[in-house]
Design a protein around this motif. Structure first.
Motif, PDB file in Angstrom:
ATOM      1  N   ASP A 649       7.028  -0.377 -42.143  1.00 51.96           N
ATOM      2  CA  ASP A 649       5.865  -0.149 -41.274  1.00 51.96           C
ATOM      3  C   ASP A 649       6.300  -0.155 -39.812  1.00 51.96           C
ATOM      4  OD1 ASP A 649       3.234   0.138 -40.622  1.00 51.96           O
ATOM      5  OD2 ASP A 649       2.570  -1.808 -41.413  1.00 51.96           O
ATOM      6  N   ASP A 650       5.524   0.459 -38.979  1.00 53.89           N
ATOM      7  CA  ASP A 650       5.716   0.419 -37.528  1.00 53.89           C
ATOM      8  C   ASP A 650       7.153   0.749 -37.140  1.00 53.89           C
ATOM      9  OD1 ASP A 650       3.171  -0.528 -37.756  1.00 53.89           O
ATOM     10  OD2 ASP A 650       3.662  -2.608 -37.265  1.00 53.89           O
ATOM     11  N   ASP A 672       4.989   4.888 -36.492  1.00 51.79           N
ATOM     12  CA  ASP A 672       3.951   4.105 -35.819  1.00 51.79           C
ATOM     13  C   ASP A 672       3.036   4.989 -34.978  1.00 51.79           C
ATOM     14  OD1 ASP A 672       3.102   1.260 -35.323  1.00 51.79           O
ATOM     15  OD2 ASP A 672       3.247   2.024 -33.263  1.00 51.79           O
ATOM     16  N   GLU A 705       1.059   7.336 -39.143  1.00 51.59           N
ATOM     17  CA  GLU A 705      -0.262   6.677 -39.043  1.00 51.59           C
ATOM     18  C   GLU A 705      -0.831   6.858 -37.636  1.00 51.59           C
ATOM     19  OE1 GLU A 705      -0.294   2.441 -39.747  1.00 51.59           O
ATOM     20  OE2 GLU A 705       1.725   2.167 -38.951  1.00 51.59           O
TER      21      GLU A 705
HETATM   22 MG    MG Z   1       1.599   0.181 -38.901  1.00 48.02          MG
END
Ligand code: MG
Ligand code: C2E
Ligand code: MG
Length: 746
Positions: A649-650, A672, A705
């Motif tokens: 993630d990110d 991200d 995202e």
């Molecule tokens: Mg994220």
């Protein structure tokens, strides 16, 4: 009895019956006798009758008053009058009785002896006067032959002296009792010795010089020989405390101290006295140089005093031992937490602005202890203690205090040019040795400058603790200075954590779902489960706010468990409603990995709900690798082996090194939102493009995202990004809405 040689008055005759009693050649001082009579002749006759009389080693000295009023004045002025020969009838019939009353009641002098005399036989004062006012004797003047007069005066003086002795010892004893209780409270050997000398000086009526001595060994810190050392002194020039008695270069003193110590008894035989003080194995000698030899009565008082305070001497040593036990850390021999707290008390009230204090917490010490054993652990702690202490050796005059205040936590107080991040971090640049091992250690530091310090020790300890805790949580900065704002934040944080705990227990947390779509088909193929904390007023607290709190408090472990269970249930529920293609992404935090049973508990849950493992994805952030990458990698490898999917993630916002990334068993990269927001603007897509490229090269699925606009979607399409998630498609929503959304968009 000696009579005056030229005595020719037939009024008097020689009586030699008491001769032995009054023959005394060492004449020191006089007894003051006040003769009160309005008849001058009585004065001369009395004086003549008593001339050359010596009572208890002293001559008489006369003072004359011719009226009651005169007498009162003279008695007030001369407080050493011992006997008053008092005429009853003078200016008035009861002038003499008034003088008696004045002496006993107004002046409150009970010790002065009074002999009443009256010229008129039969004119006797009432018996009650004699009893109430403690009259020594009552005589008519005609009775006063020399023999009777001498006997009367002699008896009066002796009685005076007895009263005086009793009085003196009473005062002395009172003094002993009060000083003994004072001395019992003394907590240091030196304080006790000071107190004893002070009291002895008072008791002996002003000593010239005195010293309190004891053998060094077992009494003085860091002194191991049996010489006599001075613990306290009075009257001698120069500071002799903790010096050997021999430094006095006083042969007599040295001799007397050592004699007294070996004979275990006082020596009052001259103007130089030695006193022995002992309680069990604690023994001491006091040497005093007096102006004159001590009278018997004072010697006795001194003895009583010393017997009384000997217990105190024992106590003070016992106290010292207990104190050592209470304030020393046994392993490192450093001051312990209690002693540090006391030192912080001084720090808090010090006026020196260049001071600072710090806590040093060794990272992962419990792992070392568990892994290598307690012996190595202990030796490492000793090595750390030594190295920190070395700072004070290398910087003499720095007044550095080093204490061990917890298993692997040390405290320091000192000048701010030593107690600072640079100096303390430098201590950990080289490995520490324990047996044959050389182990590198790292540490976190919490600092507080004097100007920032609270008003008492406890507050300061709390302040460095706050700074230390922040340093432990901070990924980049391992040395942090306390600031007031931190405390406000801490309070706020504690309140939030408390609320989160009760709200979680009351089922006020919800799991919402944000759809993930395939860019190629535009169809929903998954969802990310996101926590929501609903407040009383119906609003929401952002997970960006409360997830760090849950992590900080450890609450994330329980919450995370619940999230996983909810997510499993949701996958199952979706399957049952025909949405079998929907995968579920769940965010996990580092404290969850630290739970030993983390991997097993996820696998158990998945089995419990019969969720197909490949439909379950764990989202981790790069930062999860900061603390203990190997532990996380191992856990992920096991989960991956079970068939679960792992997403990073990110990606790009953290600090992990690419070499670790390569070791992670990843399935997916998440670009991200920060790199997506401006993706459609010319020249601002480079990072997102690179990440997408990197993912594809690594054979990973890539999801972006934070898509909010169509232009962003179009750019991602051109780059060949696989999946998308963002408000452009849907915001996170409660489970029932998500089902509805799926129904409408499939
Ligand atoms: Mg994220
Ligand atoms: P995240 O994992 O990066 O989650 C994505 C965040 O981006 C979510 O914020 C989501 O609502 C938001 N988002 C998605 N699309 C858009 C968009 O188009 N525009 C904007 N402005 N935002 C978008 P949220 O729900 O506030 O969550 C914040 C963070 O909290 C998450 O970031 C995640 O790190 C953490 N979090 C949420 N739920 C959990 C959980 O169950 N466990 C753990 N450990 N962390 C969680
Ligand atoms: Mg996420």
């Amino acid at each position: 009895m000696q009579a005056s040689e030229n005595s020719n008055d037939d009024f008097l005759f020689i009586d030699d019956s008491d001769e032995d009693e009054i023959l005394d050649t060492s004449l020191v001082g006089t007894w003051k006798v006040l003769i009160v009579d309005d008849d001058p002749e009585i004065h001369s006759v009395t004086q003549l009758a008593l001339s050359d009389l010596i009572v208890l080693g002293r001559r008489l000295e006369y003072i004359h008053a011719y009226s009651g009023a005169d007498a009162c004045k003279l008695i007030e002025e001369n407080n050493d009058i011992v006997v008053v020969l008092l005429d009853v009838v003078m200016e008035t019939d009861d002038a003499g009785l008034k003088v008696v009353k004045y002496i006993r009641e107004d002046l409150n002098r009970q010790d002065i002896r009074i002999v009443l005399r009256t010229g008129q036989p039969g004119y006797a004062p009432e018996e009650s006067v004699i009893k109430d006012y403690d009259i020594n004797d009552y005589k008519t003047k005609t009775e006063l032959t020399r023999r009777k007069l001498v006997t009367t005066v002699f008896a009066a003086i002796r009685s005076y002296q007895q009263i005086n002795t009793v009085n003196q010892s009473r005062i002395g004893l009172e003094q002993i009792i009060s000083s003994a209780s004072l001395l019992l409270e003394q907590q240091t050997v030196h304080g006790f010795a000071d107190g004893v000398l002070k009291q002895l000086n008072i008791l002996t009526g002003g000593t010239v010089n005195s010293i309190f001595c004891a053998r060094g060994q077992g009494i003085l810190k860091n002194i191991d020989d049996l010489s006599f050392y001075i613990l306290s002194q009075t009257g001698l020039s120069g500071i002799l405390i903790n010096q050997k008695v021999s430094t006095l270069k006083n042969e007599l003193a040295s001799q007397m101290v050592s004699n007294c110590y070996s004979h275990k008894q006082h020596d009052f035989s001259s103007k130089n006295i030695s006193l022995y003080l002992a309680n069990g194995s604690y023994r001491a000698v006091i040497y005093m140089e007096l102006e004159e030899e001590l009278p018997e009565i004072t010697q006795q008082l001194v003895e009583v005093f010393l017997t009384n305070v000997a217990v105190g001497y024992g106590n003070v040593h016992l106290f010292h031992k207990l104190r050592n036990a209470a304030y020393k850390d046994v392993l490192t021999d450093l001051p312990n937490r209690l002693a540090f707290l006391q030192a912080l008390e001084h720090f808090a009230t010090s006026t020196n602005d260049h001071l600072a204090t710090a806590l040093i917490d060794i990272n992962h010490f419990s792992d070392i202890n568990d892994g290598l054993g307690q012996d190595i652990g202990n030796q490492l702690l000793i090595a750390v203690a030594k190295r920190i202490n070395q700072l004070s050796v290398d910087n003499t005059g720095s007044n550095l205090l080093v204490a061990r205040i917890g298993a692997d936590v040390f405290g320091v107080i000192g000048s701010d040019d030593i107690v600072n991040p640079e100096m303390l971090s430098a201590l950990f640049e080289f490995p520490f040795s324990a047996e044959e091992q050389h182990l590198p250690l790292t540490a976190c530091f919490g600092f507080c400058r004097k100007e920032e310090a609270g008003s008492d020790g406890k507050k300061v300890l709390n302040q460095i603790n706050i700074a230390l805790n922040l340093a432990k949580k901070d990924r980049q900065n391992h040395a942090i200075y306390y600031e007031q704002a931190m405390e406000d934040k801490t309070l706020w944080r504690l309140g939030m954590i408390r609320q989160l705990r009760t709200d979680f227990a009351d089922n006020r947390l919800e799991l919402w779902y944000q759809p993930q779509l395939s860019l190629a088909t535009g169809k929903v193929n998954g969802a990310e489960a996101l926590l929501r904390w609903r407040t009383e007023d119906g609003g929401f607290i952002s997970p960006a706010v409360f997830i760090p709190l849950a992590e900080y408090s450890g609450l994330i472990v329980e919450i995370g468990d619940w999230v996983i269970e909810q997510a499993c249930q949701q996958v199952k529920a979706l399957e049952q409603q025909g949405f079998e293609q929907v995968t579920m992404s769940v965010n996990v935090s580092i404290p969850q990995f630290r739970q030993g049973n983390f991997v097993a508990s996820i696998i158990d849950r998945i089995k419990e709900y019969q969720v197909e493992p490949s439909k379950f994805e764990l989202e981790i952030t790069e930062n999860i690798l900061m603390d203990d990458p190997q532990m996380v990698i191992d856990a992920l490898v096991r989960l991956k082996a079970e068939g679960l999917r792992i997403a990073l993630d990110d990606f790009g916002t953290g600090f992990s090194s690419l070499s670790y990334l390569q070791q992670l068993p990843l399935d997916r990269l998440k670009v991200d939102r920060a790199f997506v927001t401006h993706i459609a603007e010319a020249g601002r897509s480079i990072i997102a493009d690179t990440i997408i490229n990197l993912g594809k090269k690594m054979n990973l699925n890539v999801i972006a995202e934070g898509i909010e606009e169509v232009a962003q979607q179009e750019h991602l399409k051109t780059q060949g990004c696989h999946d998308v998630q963002g408000f452009f498609y849907a915001k996170p929503m409660p489970a029932d809405e998500f089902v509805q959304y799926l129904k409408e968009n499939s």
